[in-house]
Design an enzyme around this catalytic site. Structure first.
Site, short mmCIF file in Angstrom:
data_model
loop_
_atom_site.label_atom_id
_atom_site.label_comp_id
_atom_site.label_asym_id
_atom_site.label_seq_id
_atom_site.Cartn_x
_atom_site.Cartn_y
_atom_site.Cartn_z
N CYS A 93 20.78 -0.67 -50.23
CA CYS A 93 19.83 -1.78 -50.10
C CYS A 93 20.59 -3.02 -49.64
O CYS A 93 21.81 -3.01 -49.51
CB CYS A 93 19.09 -2.04 -51.41
SG CYS A 93 20.17 -2.65 -52.73
N CYS B 170 23.49 -4.27 -51.70
CA CYS B 170 24.78 -3.60 -51.46
C CYS B 170 25.54 -4.31 -50.33
O CYS B 170 26.74 -4.54 -50.44
CB CYS B 170 24.57 -2.13 -51.11
SG CYS B 170 23.79 -1.15 -52.41
N ASP C 175 7.64 -13.85 -22.44
CA ASP C 175 8.21 -13.52 -21.14
C ASP C 175 7.10 -13.51 -20.09
O ASP C 175 5.95 -13.20 -20.40
CB ASP C 175 8.88 -12.15 -21.20
CG ASP C 175 9.38 -11.70 -19.85
OD1 ASP C 175 10.18 -12.42 -19.25
OD2 ASP C 175 8.95 -10.63 -19.40
N ASP D 292 8.88 -7.28 -22.23
CA ASP D 292 8.70 -5.88 -21.86
C ASP D 292 9.93 -5.27 -21.21
O ASP D 292 9.92 -4.08 -20.92
CB ASP D 292 7.52 -5.76 -20.89
CG ASP D 292 7.88 -6.25 -19.49
OD1 ASP D 292 8.58 -7.27 -19.40
OD2 ASP D 292 7.45 -5.61 -18.52
N ASP E 30 14.82 -8.67 -22.15
CA ASP E 30 14.22 -9.35 -23.30
C ASP E 30 14.76 -8.82 -24.63
O ASP E 30 14.47 -9.40 -25.68
CB ASP E 30 12.69 -9.16 -23.28
CG ASP E 30 12.06 -9.71 -22.03
OD1 ASP E 30 12.42 -10.83 -21.63
OD2 ASP E 30 11.21 -9.02 -21.44
#
Length: 741
Positions: free
Chosen positions: A20, A23, A435, A632, A636
């Site tokens: 987790c 840790c 974008d 897309d 990006d």
């Protein structure tokens, strides 16, 4: 003392044993305690980036420090990726096994709630629960030991404590019944028949199974992260062409060095970053810049690894290789940004750090007080009642139930949401970086206007243009051909075709010279062109192609990346939701400004590259904003990863989809406001569920401590909290796409 100080050394350590975020925090704290060391642990990729002043034996000291903390560390080879596929497959197997073993225990719980007795013998319940708790759930007990050794309490401690005590108490009842049965006593038997004592094996197994579900989702996210980075690295060619006396020879890019001259043929990908020293061509750099149109290259221009050469041959000098290329920089940016995000369990871990010690103290006090008042068995029952009602079953359900309902609703609305972090974060964003190419626009050039000269028919203009561009693979040529086909036009007879890189094309069409290209290209051929009209179209963000035939200018064809029909309405709705929209693009400023004006976007950042996009995200974040990013393309990916929430178009590059937190399946912005609205409603349900999960503990623990709740009643209260959490999550089903927030 004088002299130059040693430069900082950087090394990456591959970590093992983390369960987790706590840790990761603990390992980071342990490493930073070593003098002269600055460490940052990436939980998503399980990598520690360590910076230090080089001295003998320090690396071994760091690895030993991690080992003393209960984890493992090895030197990570730069440029390699950790494959999480095996971890995800193991998580699937463990969860499936736990679920199969827990289902019979759930059936028994349902029968008990209906007023019946135990339907499984106690020994069988103990066997099933033992396999789930100490077999499938062994990782939580190891994590709890590591956390306690470090002086902290995390979710693992809470899970191990609740399930362990419930199992121990139930096992004691079964074993006591077995002993009583063996000695002829009638107080209790192995099946629990004829006794008021209840077994809590189903509680212990349920908690482990539900938390394993969360770990399964987590491992899936890690697998997709490594796959995304591998996809980026795979774009770079592994070979390059170099010149020799006998011609061109293909060699491995490992044989290249800065300064070596290589050749990029038409249709090839550029192998490494470099500088053009001879030749002219157009390169498709959409993966890096978002620019939908090819970028003309000539001597002195920069070229980048993995970009595609559209036409013409280039001789280039290598300037950056391996980890120094722009593509490799994108890989590092994605890895760093994704690892910086907090995991879903952070709320539960923070609460459990305080909750677990409090529950322990209350249970011990209840045991001690009741031991003095009523003996061992009542004292044990009181203490177990405290621990049972504190068992985090509802806590384990709080996020997954709302997550599953929210994900199902979003999927039906055309939105794929990766995890609860995205559900929580998307509703909080107040700045959305969007974008342009492929997001606000269609992502490919199209003919937007045909302007024939005086006395010229538009059909003739397009027919000549189509004849010249018939055999070309250039995106602008393809746009002209698509438009000509839509008009039903046929290409004429072409002869003596010749391309002028960076200018245009010329050929004999129906026996007479024809030209298509830039205004300057047509002018240089001695044909007058309406420059004012061309400048006007360029100001609107279009690329202008002039066409001439038989010494006469036939007119202009304007080509641009058209705006998606749904973009304007989506942006209007986003503004109504209080989200500030900023266009972020690698395109030309004139083109970006024209698109922004038509969509009503006042904030525009044009001409930015991938690293600049990520920096723009960080700039808004540094001003206190919650930032979303929509894109897309590969270019990006760093910004999508750096943003608080990344949104990707399903039709875009695979790495963008894998990097983003939310995927819009319709490949336009129409569903993005729905995603944010559903996120707000779902995160609200998650917070309500967390409240419901703990309110039973807050009210029930004091009652259990003073003996007013038996373990059975405490178990019923715990079940009631789970039911309330599930019911509250199901209320989300009333949401519908397009509702006003």
């Amino acid at each position: 003392m004088t002299g130059r100080q040693k430069a900082d050394t950087e090394v990456e350590l591959a970590l093992g044993g983390m369960t987790c975020a706590a840790c990761a925090t603990r390992i980071e704290r342990v490493l930073n305690r070593v003098p002269g060391v600055e460490a940052s642990v990436n939980f998503a990729t399980e990598i520690a980036a360590v910076r230090f002043k080089a001295r003998a034996g320090l690396l071994e000291e760091l690895i030993a420090a991690v080992a003393r903390a209960g984890y493992s560390a090895t030197v990570h080879q730069a440029g390699t990726l950790t494959d999480h596929a095996a971890e995800h497959a193991r998580s699937q197997r463990v969860f499936a096994l736990a679920l199969v073993l827990t289902l019979p225990l759930w059936g028994g719980m349902v029968q008990m709630l209906r007023g019946g007795g135990e339907w499984l013998p106690g020994w069988l319940q103990m066997l099933l629960a033992t396999l789930v708790v100490f077999g499938c759930g062994s990782r939580f007990f190891r994590g709890a030991v590591n956390a306690l050794r470090g002086g902290s309490a995390n979710m693992d401690v809470l899970v191990a404590l609740g399930t362990g005590i419930a199992w121990l108490y139930s096992a004691w009842i079964v074993l006591a019944g077995y002993l009583a049965h063996s000695s002829g006593g009638m107080t209790v038997d192995m099946a629990g028949h004829g006794t008021q004592r209840h077994l809590y094996f189903e509680s212990a197994a349920s908690v482990i199974t539900l938390v394993l579900l969360g770990k399964l989702l987590e491992s899936r996210a890690k697998e997709r992260t490594s796959a995304a980075l591998a996809g980026l690295i795979g774009l770079q060619p592994q070979t390059a062409w170099i010149e020799e006396a006998g011609g061109l020879r293909e060699v491995s890019i490992k044989q290249l060095a800065p300064g070596v001259v290589f050749v990029v043929r038409p249709g090839d990908r550029v192998p490494v970053d470099g500088e053009v020293i001879e030749g002219q061509s157009a390169l498709d750099e959409a993966m890096l810049t978002g620019e939908s149109l090819p970028v003309e290259k000539r001597a002195g221009d920069r070229v980048y690894a993995a970009t595609v050469n559209a036409n013409g041959q280039l001789r280039c000098r290598a300037t950056a290789l391996g980890r120094d290329t722009l593509l490799a920089g994108i890989v590092r940016l994605v890895a760093r940004a994704q690892g910086s995000k907090a995991p879903v369990q952070r709320i539960a871990d923070r609460v459990s750090a305080v909750f677990v010690p409090v529950v322990l103290v209350v249970a011990i006090l209840a045991f001690v007080v009741q031991l003095g008042l009523g003996g061992l068995e009542p004292a044990l029952i009181n203490a177990v009642a405290v621990l049972v009602i504190a068992c985090p079953c509802a806590l384990g359900l709080a996020t997954p139930t709302a997550l599953m309902v929210g994900i199902g609703l979003a999927a039906r609305a055309g939105v794929l949401i990766r995890n609860a972090e995205a559900l929580e974060g998307a509703g909080r964003i107040d700045v959305l970086l969007v974008d342009k190419t492929g997001t606000l626009t269609e992502g490919r050039p199209s003919v937007v206007s045909v302007e024939p000269a005086v006395g010229v028919d538009a059909a003739r203009l397009m027919a000549v243009a189509a004849s010249l561009e018939y055999a070309s693979e250039h995106p602008l040529a393809q746009a002209i051909m698509r438009h000509a086909r839509a008009l039903g036009l046929e290409a004429g007879v072409v002869a003596q075709f010749e391309a002028a890189p960076g200018g245009g094309v010329r050929a004999l069409v129906d026996g007479q010279m024809a030209l298509a290209g830039s205004v300057d290209f047509i002018r240089d051929a001695g044909v007058p062109v309406d420059a004012a009209a061309a400048a006007e179209r360029r100001a609107e963000g279009a690329t202008v192609i002039a066409v001439a035939h038989a010494g006469q200018c036939l007119g202009l064809v304007a080509i641009a990346d058209t705006i998606r029909p749904t973009s304007a309405a989506a942006i209007t709705r986003l503004r109504q939701m209080g989200v500030r929209v900023v266009m972020l693009t690698g395109d030309h400023p004139d083109t970006a400004a024209a698109v922004a004006a038509r969509l009503g976007i006042s904030d525009v950042r044009a001409g930015v590259r991938p690293a600049d996009k990520a920096a723009e995200v960080h700039r808004w974040q540094s001003e206190g904003h919650r930032v979303g990013m929509v894109g897309d393309g590969i270019n990006d990916a760093p910004a999508l990863a750096a943003a608080d929430v990344g949104f990707a178009m399903a039709g875009g590059a695979g790495v963008a989809v894998d990097t983003a937190d939310v995927t819009l399946m319709r490949s336009d912005l129409a569903t993005l406001p729905d995603a944010i609205d559903l996120s707000r409603r779902t995160s609200q349900r998650i917070r309500q569920n967390l409240f419901l999960a703990f309110i039973y503990n807050i009210l029930g623990i004091p009652l259990a401590a003073i003996g007013m709740l038996s373990p059975m009643i405490a178990g019923a209260a715990m079940a009631a909290s789970s039911i309330s959490v599930v019911t509250n999550a199901l209320l989300l089903n009333r949401w519908r796409p397009g509702e006003r927030p």
